[in-house]
Scaffold this motif. Sequence first.
Motif, short mmCIF file in Angstrom:
data_model
loop_
_atom_site.label_atom_id
_atom_site.label_comp_id
_atom_site.label_asym_id
_atom_site.label_seq_id
_atom_site.Cartn_x
_atom_site.Cartn_y
_atom_site.Cartn_z
N VAL A 88 1.09 -0.90 0.02
CA VAL A 88 -0.01 0.00 -0.05
C VAL A 88 1.31 1.37 -0.08
O VAL A 88 2.20 1.24 0.42
CB VAL A 88 -1.02 -0.41 1.61
N ARG B 143 -4.66 -4.58 3.19
CA ARG B 143 -4.76 -3.51 2.49
C ARG B 143 -5.38 -2.99 3.58
O ARG B 143 -5.17 -1.61 3.54
CB ARG B 143 -4.60 -4.06 0.97
N ILE C 180 -3.87 -0.67 -3.55
CA ILE C 180 -5.29 -0.72 -2.65
C ILE C 180 -6.40 -1.48 -4.10
O ILE C 180 -7.04 -3.30 -4.08
CB ILE C 180 -6.05 0.29 -2.15
#
Lengths: 288, 816
Positions: A196, A266, A220
């Motif tokens: 991320v 995430r 993402i």
Amino acid sequence: MKPVAFDYCRAENTSEALAALTEYEDDASVLAGGMSLGPMLNMRLAQPEAVIDINRIAELGNIESHGSWIETGACVSQADALRSELLTEQVPLLGLALPWIGHYQTRNRGTLGGSIAHADPSAELPLCLVTLGGEVELRSERGVRAVAANHFFEGTLTTTRAQDELVTCIRWPVRTQQTGYAFEEIAQRHGDFAIVAAACSISAGDDGMIEALRLGFGGIEDKPVRPNLDSYLGALARPEMATDIAEQAANTLEPMDDATASADYRRSLAKLLGARVITSALSKCSSD
Amino acid sequence: MSRLCRQMDKKSTKAVENPGGNQRNWVGQSTLCKEDPALLTGQARFIDDLEPVAGLRHAAILRSPHPHAVIKRIDTSAAEALPGVFGVVSGADLESLIKPIRSVVRAPIPYVPIAVDKTRYTGEPAAVVVASNRYVAEDALELIDVDYDPLPAVADPLAAIAPGAPVLHEQHGSNIASQRSFSYGDPDSAFARAERIIEFSYRFPRYSSTPIETFGVIAHFERAPDRFTAWSNFQGPFVLHPLMSSSLGVPGNRLRLITAPASGGSFGIKQAVFAYIVLLCAVSRKLGCPVKWTEDRLEHLSGSSAASDRTGSVKAAFMNDGELIGLRYENIANVGAYVRAPEPASLYRMHSTANNCYRVQNIAIDNTLVLTNQVPSGLNRGYGGPQFFFSLERAMEIAARELDIDPAELRRRNFIHTSSFPYRCPSGSLLDSGDYDQLLDEALRRADYVALKNKREQARASGRLYGIGFAAGIETAGSNMAYVTLEQAAEERSKGDPKSGATATAVINMDPTGTVTAYICSTPNGQGHATVVAQIVADTLGLHPDAIDVVTSVDTSTSVWSITSGNYSNRFAATVTSAVALCANQVADRLKAIAASMLEVQPEQIELSGGEAIVNSSPKRAVALRRVAANAHWNAEASGGGIHETAVFSPAGLTSPDSEDRVPSSLTYGSLLDLVAVEIERETGAVRIDKYVSMHDVGNMLNPMIVEGQIRGGFAHGIGAALYESFNYDAHGNFTSGTFADYLCPTAMEMPALDIGHINTPSPMNETGAKGLGDGCSMLTPTAIANAVSDALGREDIELPLNMQRVWSLTQAAGT
């Protein structure tokens, strides 16, 4: 790991490149730094009829100031971009993001245009462009058009670029007054594509009220995303709000779920990094 | 020429001008590696640089995209029609040329290095294209039409032995290749009288070596007589040579193996090159041309080899005071789709030291070998060590918590006493020397253990996740090749001839100009063997190491080799250096005898120093060694005709397994102990190494710089296994780690600071007092870090690799 036979066209100027793109219709790959295309050719994931090398095109190597934009030619290397005072002064987010890209050696060859055109969902430059609201200039023998970043990226390795078009330059909005910028990412190893990444810019007025708030995430979804945070405009900029903003932003995301990272992981990282970049950007806009 | 090159040239020139040098006692010095100038300036020649015969053609291998499938038909006609293609062969085409390659497992699980009618792992060769170059060969691969009928696949070893699992080898009928149970002492009584029994189940992942240089083979078949020559980067063990010649249907002397002058690394995996030597030799024979094949990275990750992953459990019987009185191991080892020699040796390498560095006498071991749809396993740094230590040393840490005894103290209470060496282990190994208390003391001192524990308490008080972990282990070196036959029951072993020993060989020649060349068969893969050999020979002959050339390329037609030759089991320091020392002494004896007659004194009066044979009398008299050598060659009637010495070091005591399944598995047993402190970032799952202390007893250090390099390399391999590396398979058995974007190796950036310390208990078993040390931290680091993470999180269900996603998931669970 040997590529298929392909025609190699080294364009000396943009016209030659565009002519070659037209000639090969939908079966050419454009070679800029080759940091992604090289392995894809070797693994035969890409089997183009032609590779069009644009590295010799001088006008694609410029970094120029045009009013409220800084324009970077497609072939500006990430290393040269990082060394450009004009660029890192006027587009501070790039100065913060560029060191995260790959490694010293790959930045010497990897280009700004190549990364934008390749459109890896976790790449830093597409995230910066989307966060800042920049533009991509596309040329073909049919003409020129500029595409806003949020319309350019369509999904994993896919963009609105037509097969006969060439990414010729990237337009980065120059910094505004009393704006703080921040960039962070998390990867398993130094230099890996991010699990991320988060980028942020926040502008505050003299009264301390938030005038602009941009928070973008990479890694993402299948392209960089910038959640709508307009509800915070006009609010007093306070460090305590970072977690709330990040939480609200992260809750709008639809994270990928794969072997590298689960959707939950995430989203959790998005909250963490979101809060970090907001905190950092807030601290800079107030002191600006 | 760069400045570096100029300096190197200058230095080497100087050395030749002054072959004697003035220094003695090169052994024990950090002599710079004589291999490095060629490596650093691009002059070293690797297998891919070689074109040893004219008319080479280039091979590419079609590999199965399926983990398990019937090959119904292979149509190679389009590929064969492609211009530049010389020929295409399938497994069926080679059936008459390759016999199954044997292993010690006698079950009907035939292994040939190319699929014939069924493919059993992703990456298994299905056909070979030979063409004018590799590009054309790869184009042709895409034109081969294979009609696969995919079958259900199984990658998980427990799933593979569950009822109803897809069976890999129908003629065997089960995915259990073999099972054996062992008992030493009286485990039942020990467990009956135990005051505490610790149980621990684990999974240890499958990972690999990933050297920069991949496999390479040049195979050449010639007639009159029918014979094969294969140049390759095979690293041994040369016990595989008779298996190869037998598979290819030629007498041993008609398979000539030649290894490349330089190696781009191995860490064990280049043992598996042997399978491709057999395959490419057969292809050369079938097509009638010399064939060169260089493996690419995608092939290497999917189709070369890997460490055997292990699933298992440990039961440990303790008294309340912490005395370990019994151990029960259940080991389920996944060898992949075939039992490929020398497997299942990885399951037995630590068997004879199953007590590790502890006094425990009662040990039971149940071994199950499982077949799955994965690449066949093989050598990987530590070979069975990392798996073994993960079981026992995790159990020790768990026991420490349950017994509420400090983990350092629990180990100390069970260490073999320093006064007990040499120490006979219950399962047969004779530990040569050691001082485990000192090893631990020094680790605690270096780490400032008390302060570290305080730091942990403070971190925890502020809500942080901080943990400390230990791992202790012995480092087996110089394998007794007989240990592999533990796989067979005693009565089965007794049907064959006895097997034993850990032979090493060395040859030293002195030419008529007095220059020295040493020849060894340890096929180094970058460890600096030539440097150390030159140090030993220099000391014995009174020469400068730069004046001694060392040939490490093996040629089975001309080298003095045996089945034990090769680069494995840390054998160089343990055994090969002793062969070199013996051989150098033989040369020295010859030189002294000749010089004595030239100087008209007794040989005992001669000393070799500074490139001369010297009589320490007054006045001093000397004759240059080049004159002694010239005399040996030119005056043969008096001096014996040249100087060519061969030495074989075959240490005593490395016997065959006895009827009770006891065998001394190795010659030397170093020891090491790791202490690590980690902090886990709760929000990301990142494991940060705060302190890492690694203590080693490698006996006498022949070259401390090389020792440190080996330890750091083993540590990097261990960090990879602990935090990053694993071969992964999806629920359908498909391989999902086929590129370096999916299979993550640590880079220099990921390496934490490492504090290395040494103690020295010289080995009494060999000429040099050195112990083998190449595995080092690769065996303990995965476990030490797992122990520290376990301590930080307060939970025992720790699986490797401890990547961020996995650790983050653990931090989300209740209780942390």
